[in-house]
Write a protein that holds these residues in place. Structure first.
Motif, PDB file in Angstrom:
ATOM      1  N   MET A   1     -19.008 -47.476 -19.384  1.00 45.55           N
ATOM      2  CA  MET A   1     -19.113 -46.927 -17.971  1.00 45.55           C
ATOM      3  C   MET A   1     -18.450 -45.560 -17.737  1.00 45.55           C
ATOM      4  SD  MET A   1     -16.105 -49.183 -16.421  1.00 45.55           S
ATOM      5  CE  MET A   1     -14.415 -49.236 -17.035  1.00 45.55           C
ATOM      6  N   TRP A   2     -17.921 -44.900 -18.763  1.00 44.76           N
ATOM      7  CA  TRP A   2     -17.533 -43.415 -18.948  1.00 44.76           C
ATOM      8  C   TRP A   2     -18.372 -42.686 -19.634  1.00 44.76           C
ATOM      9  CZ3 TRP A   2     -13.936 -43.753 -15.639  1.00 44.76           C
ATOM     10  CH2 TRP A   2     -13.140 -45.057 -15.366  1.00 44.76           C
ATOM     11  N   ARG A   3     -19.595 -43.278 -19.926  1.00 43.16           N
ATOM     12  CA  ARG A   3     -20.658 -42.432 -20.728  1.00 43.16           C
ATOM     13  C   ARG A   3     -20.953 -41.004 -19.764  1.00 43.16           C
ATOM     14  NH1 ARG A   3     -22.817 -47.750 -21.186  1.00 43.16           N
ATOM     15  NH2 ARG A   3     -23.541 -47.591 -19.192  1.00 43.16           N
ATOM     16  N   ILE A   4     -21.134 -40.186 -20.422  1.00 42.08           N
ATOM     17  CA  ILE A   4     -21.586 -38.911 -19.613  1.00 42.08           C
ATOM     18  C   ILE A   4     -22.848 -38.342 -19.910  1.00 42.08           C
ATOM     19  CG2 ILE A   4     -20.717 -36.292 -19.586  1.00 42.08           C
ATOM     20  CD1 ILE A   4     -17.996 -36.917 -19.938  1.00 42.08           C
ATOM     21  N   LYS A   5     -23.582 -37.914 -19.029  1.00 41.95           N
ATOM     22  CA  LYS A   5     -24.898 -37.201 -19.344  1.00 41.95           C
ATOM     23  C   LYS A   5     -24.668 -35.682 -19.337  1.00 41.95           C
ATOM     24  CE  LYS A   5     -29.820 -37.217 -18.094  1.00 41.95           C
ATOM     25  NZ  LYS A   5     -30.608 -37.883 -16.954  1.00 41.95           N
ATOM     26  N   SER A   6     -24.812 -35.378 -20.381  1.00 42.41           N
ATOM     27  CA  SER A   6     -24.515 -34.029 -21.070  1.00 42.41           C
ATOM     28  C   SER A   6     -25.362 -32.702 -20.131  1.00 42.41           C
ATOM     29  CB  SER A   6     -24.672 -33.428 -22.172  1.00 42.41           C
ATOM     30  OG  SER A   6     -25.943 -33.288 -22.445  1.00 42.41           O
ATOM     31  N   LEU A   7     -24.835 -31.785 -19.615  1.00 44.86           N
ATOM     32  CA  LEU A   7     -25.534 -30.840 -18.757  1.00 44.86           C
ATOM     33  C   LEU A   7     -26.680 -30.441 -19.414  1.00 44.86           C
ATOM     34  CD1 LEU A   7     -22.659 -28.391 -17.609  1.00 44.86           C
ATOM     35  CD2 LEU A   7     -23.625 -30.244 -16.085  1.00 44.86           C
ATOM     36  N   ALA A  93     -22.019 -35.368 -14.931  1.00 43.46           N
ATOM     37  CA  ALA A  93     -22.070 -34.631 -16.356  1.00 43.46           C
ATOM     38  C   ALA A  93     -20.548 -34.350 -16.474  1.00 43.46           C
ATOM     39  CB  ALA A  93     -22.553 -33.319 -15.792  1.00 43.46           C
ATOM     40  N   VAL A  94     -19.765 -34.598 -15.693  1.00 41.09           N
ATOM     41  CA  VAL A  94     -18.444 -34.247 -16.137  1.00 41.09           C
ATOM     42  C   VAL A  94     -17.361 -35.505 -16.160  1.00 41.09           C
ATOM     43  CG1 VAL A  94     -16.480 -32.986 -14.905  1.00 41.09           C
ATOM     44  CG2 VAL A  94     -18.831 -32.193 -14.578  1.00 41.09           C
ATOM     45  N   MET A  95     -17.638 -36.394 -15.114  1.00 39.02           N
ATOM     46  CA  MET A  95     -16.745 -37.632 -15.325  1.00 39.02           C
ATOM     47  C   MET A  95     -17.279 -38.828 -15.715  1.00 39.02           C
ATOM     48  SD  MET A  95     -14.450 -36.340 -11.723  1.00 39.02           S
ATOM     49  CE  MET A  95     -15.977 -35.935 -10.620  1.00 39.02           C
ATOM     50  N   GLY A  96     -18.303 -38.756 -15.896  1.00 38.82           N
ATOM     51  CA  GLY A  96     -18.843 -40.032 -16.378  1.00 38.82           C
ATOM     52  C   GLY A  96     -19.835 -40.896 -15.410  1.00 38.82           C
ATOM     53  N   GLU A  97     -20.240 -41.871 -15.982  1.00 40.00           N
ATOM     54  CA  GLU A  97     -21.277 -42.519 -15.240  1.00 40.00           C
ATOM     55  C   GLU A  97     -20.623 -43.758 -14.030  1.00 40.00           C
ATOM     56  OE1 GLU A  97     -24.854 -44.782 -17.584  1.00 40.00           O
ATOM     57  OE2 GLU A  97     -23.848 -46.569 -16.647  1.00 40.00           O
ATOM     58  N   LEU A  98     -19.504 -44.027 -14.301  1.00 38.47           N
ATOM     59  CA  LEU A  98     -18.855 -44.850 -13.211  1.00 38.47           C
ATOM     60  C   LEU A  98     -18.762 -44.007 -11.976  1.00 38.47           C
ATOM     61  CD1 LEU A  98     -17.780 -47.619 -12.270  1.00 38.47           C
ATOM     62  CD2 LEU A  98     -15.670 -47.095 -13.288  1.00 38.47           C
ATOM     63  N   VAL A  99     -17.831 -42.937 -12.198  1.00 35.54           N
ATOM     64  CA  VAL A  99     -17.626 -42.206 -11.182  1.00 35.54           C
ATOM     65  C   VAL A  99     -18.851 -41.617 -10.455  1.00 35.54           C
ATOM     66  CG1 VAL A  99     -16.664 -40.086 -10.405  1.00 35.54           C
ATOM     67  CG2 VAL A  99     -15.333 -41.330 -12.226  1.00 35.54           C
ATOM     68  N   ALA A 100     -20.067 -41.257 -11.322  1.00 37.66           N
ATOM     69  CA  ALA A 100     -21.211 -40.833 -10.675  1.00 37.66           C
ATOM     70  C   ALA A 100     -21.916 -42.082 -10.070  1.00 37.66           C
ATOM     71  CB  ALA A 100     -22.064 -40.487 -11.836  1.00 37.66           C
ATOM     72  N   TRP A 101     -21.686 -43.401 -10.319  1.00 41.81           N
ATOM     73  CA  TRP A 101     -22.337 -44.075  -9.451  1.00 41.81           C
ATOM     74  C   TRP A 101     -21.604 -44.286  -8.130  1.00 41.81           C
ATOM     75  CZ3 TRP A 101     -26.044 -47.579  -8.747  1.00 41.81           C
ATOM     76  CH2 TRP A 101     -25.918 -48.586  -8.086  1.00 41.81           C
ATOM     77  N   LEU A 102     -20.178 -44.193  -8.241  1.00 40.08           N
ATOM     78  CA  LEU A 102     -19.367 -44.575  -6.944  1.00 40.08           C
ATOM     79  C   LEU A 102     -19.719 -43.366  -6.255  1.00 40.08           C
ATOM     80  CD1 LEU A 102     -15.751 -45.549  -8.659  1.00 40.08           C
ATOM     81  CD2 LEU A 102     -17.528 -47.039  -7.106  1.00 40.08           C
ATOM     82  N   VAL A 103     -19.908 -42.069  -6.666  1.00 41.13           N
ATOM     83  CA  VAL A 103     -20.164 -40.898  -5.833  1.00 41.13           C
ATOM     84  C   VAL A 103     -21.834 -41.202  -5.185  1.00 41.13           C
ATOM     85  CG1 VAL A 103     -20.739 -38.347  -5.912  1.00 41.13           C
ATOM     86  CG2 VAL A 103     -18.867 -39.333  -6.889  1.00 41.13           C
ATOM     87  N   GLY A 104     -22.653 -41.476  -6.025  1.00 42.59           N
ATOM     88  CA  GLY A 104     -24.035 -41.908  -5.463  1.00 42.59           C
ATOM     89  C   GLY A 104     -24.100 -43.062  -4.416  1.00 42.59           C
ATOM     90  N   TRP A 105     -23.200 -44.006  -4.760  1.00 44.22           N
ATOM     91  CA  TRP A 105     -23.069 -44.989  -3.585  1.00 44.22           C
ATOM     92  C   TRP A 105     -22.457 -44.588  -2.238  1.00 44.22           C
ATOM     93  CZ3 TRP A 105     -25.489 -49.526  -3.819  1.00 44.22           C
ATOM     94  CH2 TRP A 105     -24.916 -50.573  -2.969  1.00 44.22           C
ATOM     95  N   ALA A 106     -21.485 -43.527  -2.482  1.00 46.23           N
ATOM     96  CA  ALA A 106     -20.837 -43.244  -1.260  1.00 46.23           C
ATOM     97  C   ALA A 106     -21.828 -42.158  -0.327  1.00 46.23           C
ATOM     98  CB  ALA A 106     -19.635 -42.272  -1.507  1.00 46.23           C
ATOM     99  N   LEU A 107     -22.512 -41.645  -1.391  1.00 45.05           N
ATOM    100  CA  LEU A 107     -23.673 -40.604  -0.670  1.00 45.05           C
ATOM    101  C   LEU A 107     -24.672 -41.286   0.443  1.00 45.05           C
ATOM    102  CD1 LEU A 107     -24.351 -38.036  -3.252  1.00 45.05           C
ATOM    103  CD2 LEU A 107     -23.226 -37.647  -1.069  1.00 45.05           C
ATOM    104  N   ILE A 108     -24.553 -42.712  -0.034  1.00 42.89           N
ATOM    105  CA  ILE A 108     -25.389 -43.555   0.967  1.00 42.89           C
ATOM    106  C   ILE A 108     -24.919 -43.516   2.391  1.00 42.89           C
ATOM    107  CG2 ILE A 108     -26.283 -45.790   1.360  1.00 42.89           C
ATOM    108  CD1 ILE A 108     -26.437 -46.293  -1.347  1.00 42.89           C
ATOM    109  N   LEU A 109     -23.527 -43.470   2.459  1.00 43.29           N
ATOM    110  CA  LEU A 109     -22.807 -43.420   3.696  1.00 43.29           C
ATOM    111  C   LEU A 109     -23.097 -41.923   4.441  1.00 43.29           C
ATOM    112  CD1 LEU A 109     -19.286 -45.106   2.999  1.00 43.29           C
ATOM    113  CD2 LEU A 109     -21.247 -46.095   4.131  1.00 43.29           C
ATOM    114  N   GLU A 110     -23.050 -40.821   3.620  1.00 44.56           N
ATOM    115  CA  GLU A 110     -23.195 -39.850   4.254  1.00 44.56           C
ATOM    116  C   GLU A 110     -24.588 -39.532   4.747  1.00 44.56           C
ATOM    117  OE1 GLU A 110     -23.446 -35.147   2.862  1.00 44.56           O
ATOM    118  OE2 GLU A 110     -22.701 -36.317   1.507  1.00 44.56           O
TER     119      GLU A 110
END
Length: 523
Positions: A1-7, A93-110
């Motif tokens: 879950m900390w996997r990073i997709k490189s830039l 790209a920076v903080m990993g897949e789990l954080v990215a998922w949480l951000v994407g999930w939060a963007l649904i609220l936005e």
């Protein structure tokens, strides 16, 4: 879950299935202004007044300042990674897949709940436009949701309400347009932006000169205090700033268009910062004009305590006042002020302008939501069926239907102020994540070319994070509760599906067919 997709991998994926680059700095600035100026200023001025009184002018400055420092952080990442996905992509790209998922999930609220708030705001304007002419367009029961209370984080509606039918209708209309792939050209967007700017200019020109002769309207300036993020939240100047933050949401839509921008390294930062500065000036002048011309004191109960905006008790108190209610009771605040100070014609003009232009904001927010879903599905974190392309219209119709359903349900039953606060909770989390990410990337990839470098980054980024945290804590408890419940649901879904299906985990690159966006460009 900390996997990073490189830039490099992100840029390579986008290059394989990239969007057509056609937008310049002026078009990006117009896109930002079009996405920002909407329900926030035309409607939420009343909600802010109930929380802070005339002190809402300071609230606009606070919210705008937090957005400004966040915009500088966005600009560096957007110029480095000019691809779709916004904060989700940067976090991956920076903080990993789990954080990215949480951000994407939060963007649904936005995006989704933000679209709901704008739809409710549009409903208030079209109903107010007819009401100002003495026409009751619909029965009261079909203009507001029922009185509901689900736990400690969902509450709203009015006695006698059934459904906000106009808000549902505009949502269905926009969803249909997105599905059939209506071409929303830059020219059309520019015309709608011009209409909204002209309406605000008209309001300011009429009301601002009245400030000098109505100085008493500014006293008391902070009737509910400054607010306390660590104590009773959701009130005072900070509580109003947390709500008004919604008035600036949309500037990050410029970064989501990075993949369609010519020379994004230069034009994206220009579009972000220019649109934010222009909108801030308009907001301050409009707020000052509203207070000076009509007043903006909160509505109090018999004991002298202020009602919570959007609560059933607040709605009942406003109804009991009959005609000529305070600004805080209005559902089309700026138009209402003009009508009450003896300019009914210009009030109707402002209401008409908002009625014409606000649907474009609903469209942009729903479109932004489909893009976030699309990129997440491209990364394997969401089921591929969500990106199914309609055989005739060549658009991601299932994503659009799901988004439209969510937007319609919330718009049908909840008041605009509560929807805006719910939306802000997700947005503040995403902005804070971007601000952390830009600092981390300075250490993990210091040699990468940065066409735009955030000045004084280690002052600006922490200021953005602190600002986002303070505003989040200043939201009411319902909004914070909903955010945490939403986050838990997101974690459950991730560990049941996304963790196992991730393309980065499985070493898979997706090769889906192209789909069209509302501008006719391939998505």
């Amino acid at each position: 879950m900390w996997r990073i997709k490189s830039l490099d991998a992100i840029l390579a994926t986008a290059e394989k299935k990239s969007l057509h680059r056609s937008l310049g700095p002026v078009q990006l600035t117009m896109l930002g202004i079009g996405a920002v100026i909407g329900t926030g200023i035309f409607v939420l001025t009343a909600t802010a007044a109930q929380k802070a009184g005339p002190g809402m002018m300071v609230s606009f400055i606070i919210a705008g300042s937090v957005c400004a420092v966040a915009a500088l952080c966005y600009s560096e990442l957007a110029s480095m990674v000019p691809v779709a996905g916004s904060a989700y992509t940067y976090s991956y790209a920076v903080m990993g897949e789990l954080v990215a998922w949480l951000v994407g999930w939060a963007l649904i609220l936005e995006y989704a709940l933000g679209a709901s708030a704008v739809a409710v705001g549009w409903s208030g304007h079209i109903l107010g436009l007819f009401s100002d002419q003495g026409i009751q367009l619909l029965p009261h029961a079909l203009t507001v949701g029922p009185r509901v209370s689900l736990g400690s984080f969902l509450e709203g509606g009015e006695a006698g309400g059934i459904i906000n039918l106009p808000a549902v209708i505009i949502t269905i209309a926009v969803t249909t347009l997105l599905i059939i792939g209506t071409k929303e050209s830059a020219t059309v967007n520019g015309v709608l932006v011009a209409i909204k700017v002209a309406a605000l200019t008209l309001f300011i020109a009429i009301t601002l000169p009245l400030m000098a002769s109505h100085v008493s309207n500014f006293t008391p300036f902070t009737p509910r205090g400054w607010g306390n993020p660590l104590g009773s939240s959701g009130t005072g100047v900070l509580g109003a700033a947390a709500s008004i933050f919604f008035a600036y949401v949309g500037f990050d839509a410029v970064s989501t268009a990075a993949e369609e921008t010519r020379n994004p390294q230069r034009n994206v930062p220009i579009g972000l910062i220019a649109s934010l500065l222009i909108c801030t000036v308009f907001y301050l002048l409009a707020a000052g004009g509203a207070v000076g011309a009509y007043g903006a004191q909160p509505l109090l109960d018999a004991s002298g305590a202020a009602y919570d905006p959007g609560s059933p008790e607040f709605s009942a108190a406003c109804t009991a006042l009959g005609a000529h209610t305070p600004l805080v009771c209005s559902k089309h605040a700026l138009a209402y002020v003009l009508h009450e100070i003896g300019h009914p014609f210009f009030g109707s003009v402002v209401a008409l302008a908002a009625t014409i232009a606000l649907p474009s904001v609903v469209l942009l927010m729903m479109y932004g939501q489909t893009r976030i879903f699309f990129v997440m599905a491209r990364d394997g974190l969401l089921p591929p069926v969500l990106s199914t392309v309609h055989p005739k219209f060549k658009t991601p119709w299932i994503i659009t239907l799901v988004t439209g359903l969510v937007v319609a349900v919330f718009a049908a039953f909840l008041p605009v102020g509560q929807l805006a606060d719910y939306s802000n909770s997700g947005t503040l989390f995403a902005f804070a994540a971007v601000s952390v990410g830009v600092m981390v990337l300075r250490f993990t990839d210091p040699k990468r070319v940065r066409p735009f470098k955030t000045p004084f980054l280690f002052i600006i980024a922490p200021a953005s994070i602190i600002g986002c945290v303070v505003l989040f804590l200043s939201l009411d408890n319902k909004s914070k509760g909903l955010f945490f419940v939403w986050t838990v649901l997101g974690l459950v879904f991730y560990f049941c599906y996304g963790f196992w299906k991730s393309n980065v985990r499985n070493g898979v690159e997706m090769d889906e067919p192209l789909v069209e966006g509302p501008g006719g460009t391939p998505l």
